[in-house]
Motif scaffolding. Structure first.
Motif, PDB file in Angstrom:
ATOM      1  N   ASP A   1      50.714  69.733  21.214  1.00  0.00           N
ATOM      2  CA  ASP A   1      51.118  71.038  20.696  1.00  0.00           C
ATOM      3  C   ASP A   1      52.634  71.168  20.588  1.00  0.00           C
ATOM      4  N   LYS A   2      53.367  70.261  21.236  1.00  0.00           N
ATOM      5  CA  LYS A   2      54.826  70.287  21.187  1.00  0.00           C
ATOM      6  C   LYS A   2      55.379  69.263  20.194  1.00  0.00           C
ATOM      7  N   ASN A   3      54.518  68.743  19.341  1.00  0.00           N
ATOM      8  CA  ASN A   3      54.930  67.812  18.288  1.00  0.00           C
ATOM      9  C   ASN A   3      54.625  68.446  16.937  1.00  0.00           C
ATOM     10  N   PHE A   4      55.578  68.347  16.008  1.00  0.00           N
ATOM     11  CA  PHE A   4      55.421  69.003  14.721  1.00  0.00           C
ATOM     12  C   PHE A   4      55.672  68.018  13.584  1.00  0.00           C
ATOM     13  N   THR A   5      54.705  67.946  12.681  1.00  0.00           N
ATOM     14  CA  THR A   5      54.846  67.214  11.432  1.00  0.00           C
ATOM     15  C   THR A   5      54.644  68.211  10.288  1.00  0.00           C
ATOM     16  N   ARG A   6      54.839  67.758   9.055  1.00  0.00           N
ATOM     17  CA  ARG A   6      54.662  68.654   7.924  1.00  0.00           C
ATOM     18  C   ARG A   6      53.236  69.231   7.884  1.00  0.00           C
TER      19      ARG A   6
END
Length: 476
Positions: A154-159
């Motif tokens: 949940d603390k990783n963001f991709t497009r």
């Protein structure tokens, strides 16, 4: 309690305490750790604190903390707080450290501040294995595996994640607004007022989340790979073998000796693909004029195979089936036979496809072959949907053909690779437990992995030659 072995009285005083050395058997692995660390030149390996400070409180010698960490990773105790407890209750650790009991912060700081030196210790044990003749075979199996980082998914963001989260938030906002509209049309009551207050608070929180998401999206788009991780900035979202699964972590590459299954070299990367790792891993192993390396289809890359050939490395690996024609039930490129003397291809119908011209694509020079006889061919529908079938040939295509020939000649190569390289990963993950790396950022994670590899190799060598012969080889 008659007829049972009687316990000793806990309150009984002894005039002559038992010697601590009597509790440690001559073949105990802690004796190997003690001899190995004492034989290292810690100053040459750049360990901090080898020379004590002239003033201030005396510090622990680096050898004490190094022994503690090697023991910990050998016995599935990687946490600095758990190592602190072991130093006060574990007889083996008491013997190994001479009854010293450093606190958890001192233990953690040692791993944090001596990353490069700890990786050199791991490399030094591999050199010891070479000196002992355990790495005499010039053959390795190469593979990679994903290890979880401290970073939560949940603390990783991709497009894709940002777009999905945007849609979820907008859907929630629309639902709460609809509930507020419904509440406005009802008779005001105390319960209704509480519900309106609760919905208003949820809408406020959603708007705050949307504001944070906008900031994360801006950072993500500015990142070179359009991906950010908040807890461990170096970790990346990577696909795993399970369908629809993934992990935020690191891709650990290893090259394992096919003779004794020792890890010859390793590297921690945050690239989710193995395709560009083959040459680097094979070259890191190379200590002889020639080397044989076997890998799975995830490493297949024309340029990587060329780089290995130029370095004198013979690679064996299967080619992935990426042909759209083959998947559609038509002839694939492998159904066309190259004729070196004519510099042409022979198609399944017996026609020759002569050379036409050369082009460059993705840094590779490709020769193009086709014939004009396709229009009247009786099996054209099984070959192509276009006017004619065109076959590209890389200028170093003979290297790829040689790889396929080696694989055809040794069909057991893939089984040997699996039996060789997947066992170390299983062992190290079992020792790590159902958890993740304890440190953050790539250099510190690489230090953790070096300790895991050292513990694996140490265990493996003790199982192969025994503890006493290993200690004799260390001091020789």
């Amino acid at each position: 309690m008659r007829r049972f072995v009687e316990q000793a009285d806990r309150g009984q005083c002894t005039l002559l305490p038992e010697c601590l050395d009597d509790f440690i058997d001559e073949s105990n692995p802690v004796r190997v750790i003690d001899v190995f660390v004492d034989a290292l030149d810690l100053a040459e390996m750049s360990f901090e604190g080898v020379e004590p400070a002239a003033t201030g409180r005396p510090s622990y010698h680096p050898s004490v903390l190094l022994k503690l960490y090697i023991y910990g990773y050998l016995n599935r105790v990687q946490s600095s707080r758990r190592l602190e407890r072991e130093a006060g209750r574990n007889i083996e650790v008491m013997w190994l450290l001479g009854r010293l009991a450093p606190d958890h912060k001192t233990i953690a700081d040692f791993r944090k501040d001596n990353g490069l030196a700890l990786r050199k210790v791991c490399a030094r044990f591999v050199e010891l294995c070479r000196e002992m003749g355990l790495l005499a075979t010039a053959s390795v199996a190469i593979d990679g595996s994903k290890f979880k980082a401290v970073n939560n998914r949940d603390k990783n963001f991709t497009r894709a994640k940002v777009e999905r989260r945007h849609a979820q938030l907008e859907e929630s906002v629309a639902r709460y607004l609809s509930q507020l509209d419904t509440a406005d049309r009802q008779e005001p009551t105390e319960a209704l007022a509480a519900k309106v207050t609760r919905l208003t608070e949820k809408l406020t929180k959603l708007k705050e989340e949307m504001g944070k998401l906008a900031v994360y999206e801006k950072q993500m788009l500015a990142s070179p790979d359009q991906q950010i991780s908040l807890t461990d900035p170096d970790s990346r979202s990577m696909a795993t073998s399970g369908r629809g699964s993934g992990v935020v972590g690191y891709n650990v590459q290893v090259a394992v000796d096919t003779g004794h299954h020792l890890i010859v070299t390793h590297e921690v990367t945050n690239s989710g693909s193995d395709r560009a790792q083959l040459a680097n891993m094979a070259k890191a192993v190379l200590k002889t004029e020639t080397l044989e390396a076997v890998a799975d289809r995830g490493y297949f890359s024309s340029l990587e195979i060329l780089a290995c050939h130029e370095a004198g490395i013979t690679v064996t690996l299967p080619k992935p089936q990426t042909s759209g024609a083959k998947s559609d039930g038509r002839f694939g490129k492998q159904d066309f036979v190259y004729l070196p003397e004519e510099d042409a291809y022979r198609c399944p119908a017996g026609e020759q496809l002569p050379y036409r011209f050369t082009s460059e694509e993705d840094g590779k020079r490709l020769r193009r072959y086709w014939t004009t006889a396709c229009q009247g061919c009786s099996i054209k529908s099984q070959c192509t949907t276009g006017p004619e079938r065109r076959i590209p040939r890389w200028e170093h295509e003979h290297l790829l053909e040689a790889v396929q020939q080696r694989l055809d000649a040794t069909p057991q190569a893939m089984r040997l690779r699996r039996e060789t390289v997947e066992h170390p990963f299983g062992t190290m993950k079992a020792r790590m437990g159902a958890t993740h790396f304890l440190t953050k950022t790539l250099p510190k994670v690489a230090t953790e992995m070096a300790l895991s590899v050292l513990a694996y190799n140490l265990t493996r060598v003790m199982n192969i030659v025994g503890t006493k012969p290993l200690m004799a080889a260390i001091v020789a």
